[in-house]
Scaffold this active site. Sequence first.
Site, short mmCIF file in Angstrom:
data_model
loop_
_atom_site.label_atom_id
_atom_site.label_comp_id
_atom_site.label_asym_id
_atom_site.label_seq_id
_atom_site.Cartn_x
_atom_site.Cartn_y
_atom_site.Cartn_z
N SER A 163 48.39 9.22 4.29
CA SER A 163 47.58 9.49 3.11
C SER A 163 47.17 8.20 2.41
CB SER A 163 48.37 10.35 2.14
OG SER A 163 49.47 9.61 1.64
N CYS A 164 47.72 7.04 2.82
CA CYS A 164 47.48 5.82 2.02
C CYS A 164 46.51 4.82 2.65
CB CYS A 164 48.81 5.14 1.73
SG CYS A 164 49.81 6.12 0.62
N PHE A 165 46.82 4.30 3.84
CA PHE A 165 46.03 3.18 4.36
C PHE A 165 44.53 3.50 4.44
CE2 PHE A 165 49.63 0.75 6.78
CZ PHE A 165 50.26 0.52 5.57
#
Length: 426
Positions: free
Chosen positions: A266-268
């Site tokens: 969900s982040c990079f």
Amino acid sequence: MNISVIGVGYVGLVTAAMLAKLNHNVICIDINKEKVDKINNKESPLYEPGLNELLQEVVGKNLKASTDLKDAILNTEISFISVDTPSRKEGEIYTYSLKKVSEQIGNVLKEKKDYHLIVLKSTVIPGTTEDIVIPIVEENSGKKVIKDFGIIMSPEFLREGSALQDSLNPDRIVIGVKDNDKKSLEILKSIYKNFNCPILETNLEEAEMIKYASNTFLATKLSFINEIGNICKKLSVNTNTVAKGMGLDKRIGPHFLKAGIGFGGSCFPKDLNALIYKATELGFNPRLLRATLEVNKEQPFRIIELMDKHNTLKNKKVGILGLTFKGETDDIRESSALEVIKALLLEDVELFIHDPVAMHKVKTIFPHLNYKDKAQEVVDSSDLVLILSEWPEFTKLDYKDKLVIDGKNVFGNGDKKPKNYEGICW
Ligand code: NAD
């Protein structure tokens, strides 16, 4: 201290459990009643090693969950905000949840006499705390930041899969304060007083940017080693040995040098997109960040190329082991494994699938595939097997003579590899 944590996803629930372990009284707030009920039943709504066990200890003692944000703000001194900040179509972060929570907190602060500290942990583009959160809280409460309530931007660096450990033993804690607000700083520092790590004090925008710079750097390191890996594969050079040789150099370091089918989660991808969007809006073309995303987008398809090379793309039974973006998590957001599945669905193959913890999530996207309860059943049903996320149990299966294509280097450079084995970049 009495603390509320608003938004109990991967970051919020781990933060809440960590704070309860440190003996604070914690109220978790979420709009998702199912999650709230599960937590109150001492059951984690998400998979994270050690979390269920810790919830057994703290729920009913000093941690409870609720949907009542007003009650939580009135009865606590600090609120951590850890709601989602997903990508919009063009890459920009979507701040709807953050705006909603800021408005709700402001409305409660209007009635609250005591000072309240708000700590923002969600990842937000520089300027968001100052330009969005503070004005909304001030407008809805009729109060002034620093004088009547405090606000701190303290980004979260935990990794899914080892989130609890990371949260209890962080490499550093970043505390971004507004205008040298000593009171807020001292309150938050008192929570971390027994942590054995550097605490970096910054302003709000620096704290916000440290998170983006860290995540986009790690993503760039991964795209870099994947690019080197793609070249190594053509040269018949083992990328894993190359990465080991590079990582021994202290200036480079061994982490995030593992080639594979590309990063997800969900982040990079979300944080890269958000920073690219913001930079472009400011009239700057972030070429390196764009290239990092581009390399990553293509990387899952290297495994399809390998299958093609082995003539295994026609009328074959293909086994898929692992669906999440990495091992030890049930998070399938932006997982490269799903890209591989989508590409294979266009080919003349039949898919057999197993994941230790995430099959229920993938079934909602691809309901008609052959899901197997055991990894060995996938191997037994298939002509060849693709390993798409790293779970240690995948190294213990009997692959017989079947071709195994490893997209995550689960076997490392050891000698326990299946007989008929090929790595994506080695
Ligand atoms: P998530 O989607 O797992 O959880 C967010 C939670 O917030 C959900 O449970 C949702 O129901 C809840 N929520 C939304 N609106 C709400 C509202 N108005 N009131 C109460 N609850 C509400 O998200 P996550 O993965 O935990 O990430 C949260 C933030 O932390 C994001 O900004 C993310 O970029 C950042 N972050 C995530 C990680 C990670 O590994 N997942 C690591 C570091 C930072």
